[in-house]
Enzyme design. Structure first.
Site, mmCIF file in Angstrom:
data_model
loop_
_atom_site.group_PDB
_atom_site.id
_atom_site.type_symbol
_atom_site.label_atom_id
_atom_site.label_comp_id
_atom_site.label_asym_id
_atom_site.label_seq_id
_atom_site.Cartn_x
_atom_site.Cartn_y
_atom_site.Cartn_z
ATOM 1 N N SER A 44 -11.854 0.326 2.700
ATOM 2 C CA SER A 44 -10.781 -0.077 4.008
ATOM 3 C C SER A 44 -10.330 1.173 4.482
ATOM 4 O O SER A 44 -9.654 2.013 3.923
ATOM 5 C CB SER A 44 -9.871 -1.033 3.563
ATOM 6 O OG SER A 44 -10.204 -2.271 3.314
ATOM 7 N N ARG B 28 0.866 -1.203 -0.045
ATOM 8 C CA ARG B 28 -0.055 -0.084 0.054
ATOM 9 C C ARG B 28 0.798 1.417 -0.142
ATOM 10 O O ARG B 28 0.393 2.313 0.624
ATOM 11 C CB ARG B 28 -0.977 0.090 1.018
ATOM 12 C CG ARG B 28 -2.014 -1.214 1.277
ATOM 13 C CD ARG B 28 -2.837 -1.347 0.053
ATOM 14 N NE ARG B 28 -3.639 -2.487 0.148
ATOM 15 C CZ ARG B 28 -3.399 -3.683 -0.417
ATOM 16 N NH1 ARG B 28 -2.232 -3.744 -1.214
ATOM 17 N NH2 ARG B 28 -4.162 -4.686 -0.278
ATOM 18 N N GLU C 213 -5.696 3.956 5.764
ATOM 19 C CA GLU C 213 -5.381 3.738 4.410
ATOM 20 C C GLU C 213 -5.974 4.748 3.106
ATOM 21 O O GLU C 213 -5.539 4.891 2.289
ATOM 22 C CB GLU C 213 -5.848 2.297 3.889
ATOM 23 C CG GLU C 213 -5.505 1.879 2.672
ATOM 24 C CD GLU C 213 -6.085 0.158 2.372
ATOM 25 O OE1 GLU C 213 -6.516 -0.009 1.157
ATOM 26 O OE2 GLU C 213 -5.521 -0.441 3.057
#
Length: 279
Positions: free
Chosen positions: A204, A157, A274
């Site tokens: 998320s 990520r 995130e």
């Protein structure tokens, strides 16, 4: 190019939260983007708004969207050229049409191709960078450059592109033959059943800490379903925060802090967002 003054950004966020921006610019050719960047001082590139929380009130910022930069074409040897603004679901459809395989595990993830590449999005053991060959970017000096994947730093990520705030224009993917239609159908059904897609959300909210799942940590902290203002930790999937009743930006920020504080005090693990937050 289209310029909208005093743009209501809640209409461009999947969370349906956001104030009034100075302007929103729709780019249709990469040459237009280079021109805009020469003039723009404080700007933000917004994709489909699927993972971006935007503050309320007046926003003295230029938002730039590449939604209309959405070409896709098949090259030789199972390679595909994709512009950054293409909706990722359209890319999956193109893969099916051309019997190409590799990114089926990401089926159902909302957002643009550029947005997923920017943060090295992924699911079920597959990351989008697994199948990238080359990325065309505009760097901090407004230079248009093509960079091979092996010359870009990336991890879970995270990417050098995000760290340096480069702008993604297009990507060349190297795929394989043999589209897995059943896998795509299975994963899209799974997302629809397990994720609160019926309410405004940003996907998320927190990254999974190494060796853990954020959703499980939130359940263990006993806070699933907690609500602040109009924002709630989803009862369907605890790593989603949903806009249940006209939530404000401040409601979501307070709820994010509430989750982080409770998970830290119960488990000792610090969660990291995130999603992207525009303050």
């Amino acid at each position: 190019m289209e310029v909208i003054k005093n743009a209501k950004m809640k209409n461009h966020s999947n969370m349906k939260i956001g104030g009034e921006a100075k302007e929103l610019i729709f780019i249709e050719k990469k040459e237009e983007l280079l021109e805009v960047l020469e003039e723009a001082k404080d700007f933000f590139i917004i994709g489909n708004g699927t993972n971006t929380l935007i503050k309320d009130g007046k926003i003295d910022k230029t938002f730039i969207t590449l939604k209309r930069l959405n070409a896709i074409k098949l090259l030789e040897n199972n390679r595909v050229y994709v512009e950054a603004g293409l909706d990722f679901s359209k890319f999956i459809e193109f893969m099916e049409k051309n019997n190409l395989s590799g990114l089926e595990n990401l089926a159902g993830i909302p957002g643009s191709v550029g947005g997923l590449v920017y943060m090295n999005g992924g699911a079920y053991g597959t990351e989008i960078f697994d199948y990238i060959e080359e990325i065309e970017i505009i760097d901090n000096n407004n230079n248009l450059r093509k960079i091979k994947k092996e010359n870009i730093k990336y991890s879970y990520r995270a990417t050098e592109i995000k760290e340096k705030k480069w702008i993604i224009i297009s990507v060349i993917f190297k795929l394989e033959k043999g589209f897995n239609k059943e896998k795509v159908k299975e994963l899209i059904n799974k997302r629809e059943n397990n994720h609160p897609l019926d309410l405004p959300n940003l996907g998320s909210t927190f990254k999974n800490p190494e060796g853990y799942y954020s959703a499980k940590l939130i359940i263990e902290a006993g806070i699933q379903g907690h609500k602040i203002g109009g924002a709630r930790i989803s009862k369907k999937h605890p790593n989603f925060i949903v806009n249940e009743e006209n939530a404000k930006y401040s409601d979501v920020i307070k709820l994010i802090e509430y989750v982080k504080n409770n998970v830290k005090s119960k488990t000792g693990i610090e969660l990291e967002e995130e999603i992207i937050i525009i303050k």
